[in-house]
Design an enzyme around this catalytic site. Sequence first.
Site, PDB file in Angstrom:
ATOM      1  N   GLU A 164     -10.486  -0.355  -7.230  1.00 23.05           N
ATOM      2  CA  GLU A 164     -11.685  -0.832  -7.594  1.00 23.05           C
ATOM      3  C   GLU A 164     -11.630  -2.536  -6.666  1.00 23.05           C
ATOM      4  O   GLU A 164     -13.090  -2.673  -6.936  1.00 23.05           O
ATOM      5  CB  GLU A 164     -11.343  -1.668  -9.113  1.00 23.05           C
ATOM      6  CG  GLU A 164     -11.303  -0.475 -10.051  1.00 23.05           C
ATOM      7  CD  GLU A 164     -11.280  -0.639 -11.247  1.00 23.05           C
ATOM      8  OE1 GLU A 164     -11.333   0.440 -12.170  1.00 23.05           O
ATOM      9  OE2 GLU A 164      -9.830  -1.788 -11.333  1.00 23.05           O
ATOM     10  N   ILE A 178       1.032  -0.971   0.001  1.00 24.12           N
ATOM     11  CA  ILE A 178      -0.070   0.140   0.204  1.00 24.12           C
ATOM     12  C   ILE A 178       0.378   0.768  -0.074  1.00 24.12           C
ATOM     13  O   ILE A 178       1.862   1.615   0.515  1.00 24.12           O
ATOM     14  CB  ILE A 178      -0.873   0.191   0.932  1.00 24.12           C
ATOM     15  CG1 ILE A 178      -1.602  -1.299   1.001  1.00 24.12           C
ATOM     16  CG2 ILE A 178      -1.941   1.425   1.951  1.00 24.12           C
ATOM     17  CD1 ILE A 178      -2.800  -1.841   0.100  1.00 24.12           C
TER      18      ILE A 178
HETATM   19 MO1  MOS Z   1     -12.035   2.103 -15.192  1.00 25.89          MO
HETATM   20  S1  MOS Z   1     -13.934   1.032 -15.771  1.00 25.89           S
HETATM   21  O1  MOS Z   1     -11.645   3.583 -15.937  1.00 25.89           O
HETATM   22  O2  MOS Z   1     -11.442   2.204 -13.463  1.00 25.89           O
END
Ligand code: MOS
Length: 739
Positions: free
Chosen positions: A699, A623
């Site tokens: 994400e 990290i």
């Molecule tokens: Mo991507 S969908 O730009 O993180």
Amino acid sequence: MKFTTPAGQNPIDQGKVVGKPHDRIDGKFKTTGTAPYAYERHDVVANPAYGYIVHAAIAKGRIGAMHLAEAKAAPGVITIVTAAEAGKLTKGDFNTAMLLGGPEIQHYHQAIAIVVAETFEQARAAANLVRVDYERGKGRFDLDEALKTAPLKGADSGEGSKAPPVDRVGDFEGAFAKAAVKLDARYTTPDHSHAMMEPHASLARWDGDKLTVWTSNQMIAWGKGDVAKTLGIPKENVRLISPYVGGGFGGKLFVRTDAIMAALGARAAGRPVKVALARPMMFNNTTHRPATTQRIRIGTDRSGKITAIAHESGSGDLPGGGPETAVSQTKLLYAGANRMTSMRLAVLDLPEGNAMRAPGEAPGLMALEIAMDEMAEKLGMDPIAFRIANDTQVDPEKPERRFSQRQLIKALQDGAKAFGWDKRNAKPAQVRDGKWLIGMGVAAGFRNNMNMKSGAKVSIDRKGIVTVYTDMTDIGTGSYTIIAQTAAEMMGVDMDRVVVRLGDSDSPVSSGSGGQWGANSSTAGVYAACVKLREAVAQKLGFNSGDVEFADGKVRSGNRSVALAEAAGDAGLTAEDTIDYGDLAKTYQQSTFAGHFVEVGVDMYTGEVRIRRMLAVCAAGRILNPKSARSQVIGAMTMGVGSALMEELAVDKRFGFFVNHDLAQYEVPVHADIPYQEVIFLEETDPTTSPMKAKGVGELGLCGVGAAIANAAYNATGIRIRDYPVTLDKMLDKMPPVA
Ligand code: MOS
């Protein structure tokens, strides 16, 4: 620098700056309104004209005639550009529909003209005077209907999430038929909009045949290429500048109509032109995450070992578009000898579907991780124990490939402990707090890591200031800060001696921001340039580069020590390099893992679901900055709450558009919706990903959250909702009796 073998010990491992929490460098500019966004570049263009885009009012068909006379005669109007005046335009590599439509219309709110005027108000008023005669064609807008005849289709989301049309390992049907316990369920996720704060906006200026576009974009090199291709001009004549981006989430991976129309408007007007999409135009003009219908079948033996697993997903897009790769995580997340995944793509004439944060895994896990919860219940197992029983340390489709790091079990176990999972009642609808039915839910988080080639140039001046130049973007993620941390660590200087210049296509081409690859890739590029710069410094001083130390603003070798400023001299020193990757990502499966935990309260009377607590435990390599990484994960968890409880583009199946096209009707969570969020990062370095030993994490913070919430709502009420979002209308008639 070619990265072909796992990283050994290197200066990043010192951890003096990298790995430490550091405030975002751009934070003070953004919070004081001094970060210049594309629409506000008063510093570069003194007197721009204003463009206002006219959008198609049909979803499919043709323009019969456009009546422009009244608009052209309106006060302040300088010019109007339609497809008829624009000259030959080519579709870019990264978009599916033309960014200027006409006479053919490919989707609702496709741009069909730009009106350029002296002021914004004049441009808008004149745009409203443009009259268009349409010949409406027959469009396909119903996903369920279209999927009945849709063909199988494989795809690569371009963001690491991919799958062939069908993939089979072993004999799924045979094993599923024989399974002792099985589930066969269908889940749906709706269309989602990025709905980022800063709208798509661009300011274009021509200097002869050279075009400069200040814009809001995640991927500068892709954008530069597509602007050139669309307009049919040489790439060398295009410069893109995007130093600050007010959110993207994939919606700004590609240049959109604002950039192209600003360029066309500026050329016609003979004057710089700026254009922003009005909020109500963003939802249908730009891209969205496509809706999915997913069928999941899981079969286990009595002990809860998966023997058969199948995931089939269907989605739609414009002709030439691609499927949402919602099955990709199912290929990698759980063990099981007999497997099948497939995707179908229907042709729809709705606006363009494309990448939205964690394309593939985000909607895929919304389904898969409810299915896992359902299976655990059928087996009478704790949902964490069921997941742990089916962990795999190798790619289940290709067992010779190990995961480079895989701490899913620890993420779930540590999370269970920190969250107080032992207090959960496995039987639904048993826990009450006043009028609230309380439930806890868990889901595994999974998102692949991608490494992208990334370049940077780093210089030291005579004052010892280190400046980094790269076309990398900071879309609110903290790129400025982690890049500065990397340069500070490598060159042995304090953070306040580092200047970072981002988002300019004149700088070396970077990874850009997408698919959670930006942090590891762009800092690895800066690492590579710094290694070269360290060599240049050592060479200039006649030091042996094998035994040089960069610390405290000085370069040391043996008993010699020279200030970096002095080493740079009056001329300064500069080095440039690019990190480029070999086959390590093929040899090892590089992924990131999380345990997502949620506690909800469901109003006994109304069925309204409210978040009470959330926890994410993440394993994602080194990290680089725990503070900005935490913010990324918290932001992603917030998006997960939106996708679970609120977000849904409502499709008008008669006319083919998204009805709720503003932030009053397309709801996203606000602070008051989530009283408590926590993030834990597991100790991890992954030497196979780059010299930074980091992976993506932003994400990951989203992937699995939706299902954890749906599972918590089930635990609270005993009502299993398989169609997102989990709204009260779907709960109300099934709620447990109140008395
Ligand atoms: Mo991507 S969908 O730009 O993180």
